[in-house]
Scaffold this active site. Structure first.
Site, mmCIF file in Angstrom:
data_model
loop_
_atom_site.group_PDB
_atom_site.id
_atom_site.type_symbol
_atom_site.label_atom_id
_atom_site.label_comp_id
_atom_site.label_asym_id
_atom_site.label_seq_id
_atom_site.Cartn_x
_atom_site.Cartn_y
_atom_site.Cartn_z
ATOM 1 N N LYS A 107 -3.958 -1.755 15.032
ATOM 2 C CA LYS A 107 -3.614 -0.905 16.171
ATOM 3 C C LYS A 107 -4.687 -0.982 17.244
ATOM 4 O O LYS A 107 -5.869 -1.099 16.951
ATOM 5 C CB LYS A 107 -3.443 0.543 15.710
ATOM 6 N N GLU B 168 0.865 -1.192 0.000
ATOM 7 C CA GLU B 168 0.000 0.000 0.000
ATOM 8 C C GLU B 168 0.894 1.230 0.000
ATOM 9 O O GLU B 168 2.090 1.140 0.299
ATOM 10 C CB GLU B 168 -0.915 0.002 1.235
#
Ligand code: PSU
Ligand code: MN
Length: 306
Positions: free
Chosen positions: A160, A26
């Site tokens: 996260k 990405e």
């Protein structure tokens, strides 16, 4: 291939034509939205070398001058590093239609572009997921839908801890995405190897993941596979240390009234500033480790189909 509107770099096109291993990456993580200058450039260099060391070709995804692109030519690297417009899958067609100078890809946009050119393995730092408080805000990353939709193996350091990790795992379950713990029984929490969220499936090697990818194809499962790869031990930040920082970041988010696509960059920036000395090396180390594992999986898949 000339009718495919998604363009590949010369190197990626040659590798695909020869059936050699390719790993999509990405570009949000390498842009100003993912990591501060100059660490973004270092992250890209380390991820690309890790892929090459393992015998695969790296393919950064982006939209450049309105053209969806898999694999960058040398003169396209600097514009992507300076990119400020984040694209999820929903934005790809808009970026093309409006001829954006540079659109950087989230996980959702990256797996979409990878699949269009037949790249079947992808590495990221961390996927998006179900946000804390999603029962009120409705904020669930479009990454999850794209991971279920596109036939790509994604390697991630979990997600996260500002996300709701139990619900993120549950949501992937609901969407029917195989979620494999790489040498772990828990969903990793990006900076930390553990989260307390158990995984049902554990794998031990790239060859085993390649075999599962083949198994998925054999039963005509048309979606993706997620491989959760814990951050290397030496780079890990203990969960308790991160949790305190996250509480502050989430309060600041609320106070600032930030919503939608801006949420993830806002939290990444706040956590980055509060923990700079620790979180940057951790982020780079896990991105590199994911690129390395993805390349090994791609190599195992290329060898099987040779
Ligand atoms: N998590 C990180 N670093 C990142 C991202 C997520 O630790 O850079 C980026 C990725 O590009 C991911 C995107 O695909 O954020 C998810 O954004 P959203 O929550 O708006 O879908
Ligand atoms: Mn969102």
């Amino acid at each position: 291939m000339s009718s495919n509107p998604v363009v590949t770099s010369a190197e990626v096109a040659a590798a695909l034509a020869d059936g050699r291993a390719v790993v999509a990456l990405e570009s949000t993580i390498f842009s100003t939205l993912g990591l501060p200058v100059p660490h973004n450039r270092e992250a890209l260099a380390r991820c690309e070398s890790a892929v090459r060391r393992a015998g695969a070709v790296p393919a950064v995804t982006a939209v450049i001058d309105g053209v969806p692109t898999v694999g960058l030519e040398a003169d396209q690297i600097d514009p992507v590093l300076a990119g400020t417009r984040k694209m999820s899958a929903r934005d790809l067609g808009v970026a093309v239609g409006q001829r954006w100078d540079v659109g950087v890809t989230t996980v959702a946009a990256a797996v979409t572009l990878a699949a269009r050119v037949g790249v079947s393995v992808f590495a990221t730092g961390g996927i998006g997921g179900v946000h804390r408080g999603a029962e009120v805000s409705g904020d669930i990353s479009a990454d999850l839908g794209a991971l279920a939709r596109e036939p790509v193996v994604t390697v991630t350091a979990g997600a996260k801890a500002f996300l709701d990790l139990p619900r993120t795992v549950e949501y992937l379950d609901t969407l029917g995405v195989p979620l494999l713990g790489y040498r772990t029984d828990e969903f990793p929490a990006f900076y930390s190897r553990t989260s307390g969220v158990p995984l049902r499936l554990r794998v031990e090697s790239p060859a085993e993941i390649a075999a599962i990818a083949r198994g998925c194809r054999s039963v005509s499962y048309g979606g993706g596979i997620v491989v959760a790869n814990p951050i290397p031990h030496a780079a890990e930040i203990p969960a308790a240390e991160i949790e305190a920082v996250l509480d502050d970041a989430l309060r600041a988010l609320d106070d600032a009234g930030v919503r939608g696509a801006a949420v993830t960059p806002f939290v990444l920036d706040a956590v980055g500033r509060a923990t700079e000395g620790r979180s940057l090396p951790a982020n780079l180390a896990l991105a590199e480790a994911n690129a390395e594992l993805a390349a090994a999986i791609a190599a195992a898949l290329a060898a099987e189909s040779a």
